[in-house]
Scaffold this motif. Sequence first.
Motif, mmCIF file in Angstrom:
data_model
loop_
_atom_site.group_PDB
_atom_site.id
_atom_site.type_symbol
_atom_site.label_atom_id
_atom_site.label_comp_id
_atom_site.label_asym_id
_atom_site.label_seq_id
_atom_site.Cartn_x
_atom_site.Cartn_y
_atom_site.Cartn_z
ATOM 1 N N LYS A 141 8.317 8.375 7.635
ATOM 2 C CA LYS A 141 9.531 7.862 7.010
ATOM 3 C C LYS A 141 9.633 6.340 7.056
ATOM 4 C CE LYS A 141 11.762 12.274 7.917
ATOM 5 N NZ LYS A 141 12.794 13.041 8.641
ATOM 6 N N GLN A 142 8.665 5.684 7.722
ATOM 7 C CA GLN A 142 8.595 4.220 7.697
ATOM 8 C C GLN A 142 7.812 3.715 6.491
ATOM 9 O OE1 GLN A 142 10.438 2.723 10.136
ATOM 10 N NE2 GLN A 142 10.862 4.876 10.644
ATOM 11 N N VAL A 143 7.206 4.632 5.764
ATOM 12 C CA VAL A 143 6.372 4.287 4.609
ATOM 13 C C VAL A 143 6.886 5.067 3.405
ATOM 14 C CG1 VAL A 143 4.020 4.290 3.661
ATOM 15 C CG2 VAL A 143 4.378 3.944 6.122
ATOM 16 N N PRO A 144 7.173 4.430 2.277
ATOM 17 C CA PRO A 144 7.593 5.190 1.095
ATOM 18 C C PRO A 144 6.565 6.275 0.768
ATOM 19 C CG PRO A 144 7.894 2.845 0.711
ATOM 20 C CD PRO A 144 7.136 2.972 2.014
ATOM 21 N N VAL A 145 7.056 7.469 0.472
ATOM 22 C CA VAL A 145 6.119 8.559 0.224
ATOM 23 C C VAL A 145 5.206 8.237 -0.950
ATOM 24 C CG1 VAL A 145 7.607 9.908 -1.342
ATOM 25 C CG2 VAL A 145 5.945 11.081 0.143
ATOM 26 N N GLU A 146 5.707 7.449 -1.894
ATOM 27 C CA GLU A 146 4.865 7.066 -3.044
ATOM 28 C C GLU A 146 3.639 6.281 -2.598
ATOM 29 O OE1 GLU A 146 9.185 7.130 -4.591
ATOM 30 O OE2 GLU A 146 8.108 6.572 -2.735
ATOM 31 N N GLU A 147 3.783 5.450 -1.551
ATOM 32 C CA GLU A 147 2.637 4.674 -1.066
ATOM 33 C C GLU A 147 1.580 5.584 -0.446
ATOM 34 O OE1 GLU A 147 3.266 1.297 1.408
ATOM 35 O OE2 GLU A 147 4.970 0.550 0.229
ATOM 36 N N SER A 148 2.042 6.519 0.378
ATOM 37 C CA SER A 148 1.095 7.437 1.020
ATOM 38 C C SER A 148 0.401 8.317 -0.011
ATOM 39 C CB SER A 148 1.821 8.310 2.044
ATOM 40 O OG SER A 148 2.378 7.530 3.079
ATOM 41 N N VAL A 149 1.176 8.863 -0.931
ATOM 42 C CA VAL A 149 0.592 9.737 -1.948
ATOM 43 C C VAL A 149 -0.294 8.936 -2.901
ATOM 44 C CG1 VAL A 149 1.179 11.187 -3.937
ATOM 45 C CG2 VAL A 149 2.357 11.506 -1.764
ATOM 46 N N GLY A 150 0.087 7.711 -3.186
ATOM 47 C CA GLY A 150 -0.776 6.863 -4.012
ATOM 48 C C GLY A 150 -2.133 6.654 -3.375
ATOM 49 N N ALA A 151 -2.145 6.502 -2.042
ATOM 50 C CA ALA A 151 -3.424 6.349 -1.335
ATOM 51 C C ALA A 151 -4.259 7.620 -1.427
ATOM 52 C CB ALA A 151 -3.164 5.997 0.125
ATOM 53 N N LEU A 152 -3.599 8.775 -1.372
ATOM 54 C CA LEU A 152 -4.333 10.031 -1.519
ATOM 55 C C LEU A 152 -4.877 10.175 -2.937
ATOM 56 C CD1 LEU A 152 -2.112 12.513 0.547
ATOM 57 C CD2 LEU A 152 -4.074 11.148 1.289
ATOM 58 N N GLY A 153 -4.107 9.710 -3.918
ATOM 59 C CA GLY A 153 -4.614 9.706 -5.290
ATOM 60 C C GLY A 153 -5.853 8.834 -5.417
ATOM 61 N N ASP A 154 -5.872 7.713 -4.706
ATOM 62 C CA ASP A 154 -7.063 6.859 -4.709
ATOM 63 C C ASP A 154 -8.264 7.592 -4.111
ATOM 64 O OD1 ASP A 154 -5.660 4.764 -5.850
ATOM 65 O OD2 ASP A 154 -5.265 3.760 -3.937
ATOM 66 N N LEU A 155 -8.010 8.429 -3.086
ATOM 67 C CA LEU A 155 -9.107 9.197 -2.490
ATOM 68 C C LEU A 155 -9.661 10.225 -3.468
ATOM 69 C CD1 LEU A 155 -7.715 9.763 1.131
ATOM 70 C CD2 LEU A 155 -9.640 8.312 0.470
ATOM 71 N N VAL A 156 -8.786 10.785 -4.319
ATOM 72 C CA VAL A 156 -9.278 11.687 -5.362
ATOM 73 C C VAL A 156 -10.187 10.925 -6.314
ATOM 74 C CG1 VAL A 156 -8.638 13.155 -7.310
ATOM 75 C CG2 VAL A 156 -7.246 13.202 -5.223
ATOM 76 N N ARG A 157 -9.723 9.767 -6.766
ATOM 77 C CA ARG A 157 -10.515 8.968 -7.712
ATOM 78 C C ARG A 157 -11.835 8.499 -7.098
ATOM 79 N NH1 ARG A 157 -5.095 7.925 -9.518
ATOM 80 N NH2 ARG A 157 -4.677 6.514 -7.761
ATOM 81 N N ALA A 158 -11.855 8.346 -5.780
ATOM 82 C CA ALA A 158 -13.082 7.929 -5.094
ATOM 83 C C ALA A 158 -14.018 9.101 -4.817
ATOM 84 C CB ALA A 158 -12.728 7.230 -3.786
ATOM 85 N N GLY A 159 -13.572 10.335 -5.124
ATOM 86 C CA GLY A 159 -14.416 11.507 -4.908
ATOM 87 C C GLY A 159 -14.424 12.015 -3.482
ATOM 88 N N LYS A 160 -13.486 11.543 -2.653
ATOM 89 C CA LYS A 160 -13.425 11.985 -1.257
ATOM 90 C C LYS A 160 -12.664 13.301 -1.103
ATOM 91 C CE LYS A 160 -15.265 8.057 0.256
ATOM 92 N NZ LYS A 160 -16.560 7.972 0.977
ATOM 93 N N ILE A 161 -11.661 13.495 -1.951
ATOM 94 C CA ILE A 161 -10.871 14.727 -1.948
ATOM 95 C C ILE A 161 -10.694 15.167 -3.399
ATOM 96 C CG2 ILE A 161 -9.682 14.016 0.158
ATOM 97 C CD1 ILE A 161 -7.188 13.455 -1.493
ATOM 98 N N ARG A 162 -10.286 16.424 -3.588
ATOM 99 C CA ARG A 162 -10.152 16.944 -4.951
ATOM 100 C C ARG A 162 -8.704 17.154 -5.373
ATOM 101 N NH1 ARG A 162 -15.121 20.357 -3.682
ATOM 102 N NH2 ARG A 162 -16.780 19.378 -4.915
ATOM 103 N N ALA A 163 -7.806 17.367 -4.419
ATOM 104 C CA ALA A 163 -6.400 17.629 -4.757
ATOM 105 C C ALA A 163 -5.527 17.188 -3.598
ATOM 106 C CB ALA A 163 -6.183 19.110 -5.075
ATOM 107 N N VAL A 164 -4.244 16.930 -3.909
ATOM 108 C CA VAL A 164 -3.304 16.377 -2.933
ATOM 109 C C VAL A 164 -2.209 17.383 -2.627
ATOM 110 C CG1 VAL A 164 -1.595 14.542 -2.539
ATOM 111 C CG2 VAL A 164 -3.771 14.015 -3.682
ATOM 112 N N GLY A 165 -1.851 17.484 -1.354
ATOM 113 C CA GLY A 165 -0.765 18.350 -0.932
ATOM 114 C C GLY A 165 0.193 17.629 0.001
ATOM 115 N N LEU A 166 1.341 18.233 0.245
ATOM 116 C CA LEU A 166 2.344 17.718 1.172
ATOM 117 C C LEU A 166 2.742 18.828 2.135
ATOM 118 C CD1 LEU A 166 4.749 15.859 -1.302
ATOM 119 C CD2 LEU A 166 2.998 14.814 0.147
ATOM 120 N N SER A 167 3.182 18.448 3.332
ATOM 121 C CA SER A 167 3.608 19.436 4.320
ATOM 122 C C SER A 167 4.994 19.091 4.840
ATOM 123 C CB SER A 167 2.618 19.469 5.494
ATOM 124 O OG SER A 167 3.026 20.399 6.475
#
Length: 335
Positions: free
Chosen positions: A132-158
């Motif tokens: 909650k100290q980081v906007p969720v958009e920033e964290s999810v944006g970083a995960l989107g970058d990992l998809v584009r880099a081929g490190k992960i294929r899809a993004v989830g939240l818990s």
Amino acid sequence: MPQQRPLGPFTVSAIGLGCMNICHAYGPPVPEAQAERLLLAALDDGVTHFDTAALYGFGASETLIGKVLAPHRHRFTLASKCGMQGVDLKGDGQLVRVIDGRPETLRATCEASLRRLRTEVIDLYYLHRWDKQVPVEESVGALGDLVRAGKIRAVGLSEVSAATLRKAHAEYPISAVQTEYSLWTRNPEIAVLDACREIGAAFVAFSPTARGFLAIDLDPQAFDAKDIRRAMPRFTPAHWAANQRLLPAYRALAAEVGCTPAQLSIAWLLHKAPHILPLPGTGHVDHLLENNRADGVRLSADVMQRLEALINQHTVSGNRYSEQSNREVDTEVFA
């Protein structure tokens, strides 16, 4: 063949395997040889959805999955989580649990997870907790970058609310949300189940047997000193006696249906909606096989109604989490 359901862009066994229990949370880790047998038995029994996290055993769960399942990587969908992991804050080698959703931390955690899992890509990567100290958009944006880099294929939240889910989904498509859901934890019914359906995300229900309450005979007084249920109000003396009074009628319903209590709890979730995927965890092969047979249990509308009238937010005594844990999640709560 086990029942299949969509998990984001993947098709997996409707019942997955949560890999926390083998090394974390409910007492001492199971012996490594036993954990290896469990993972291979799951694969042989048709489980194609394995879920772990950097937090579990501070990397031990991912390491074991990499060791045992890497040779079979093409046979299953692999999910893991970042944003909550062990950190050596004092430099004394003692790891403590830290929630950190900064993009640079998520990238570093992903690289470490890939090494432990012995894979080039993680199929589904969750933000384990929203920092909650980081906007969720920033964290999810970083995960989107990992998809584009081929490190992960899809993004989830818990453990997020519907509002947070929608904010995140506007930043990058969310394929799955994972939250506790069972007869005795009905919070997802407030809003997030509908939000998942609206955006086309799967809903992964962890602790479907109510942390064992609906599966086996439990004695909270005998829990291991490190068992996380010791901090959960429902297992404390103030609430345990009231909750136990729900079990005779529940077990009678399981007998009426012709299944075990554990299977009844999982089957209830499978009947609730087609986008729900139960994720039981266990350290025992016999429990694994028992859980997996739940996808053949058929429940009538009458049984569903009786189950829900018996165990719900009004009949269960106590909060699911401690005050500290409640502050760490973003899920809706009943008034």
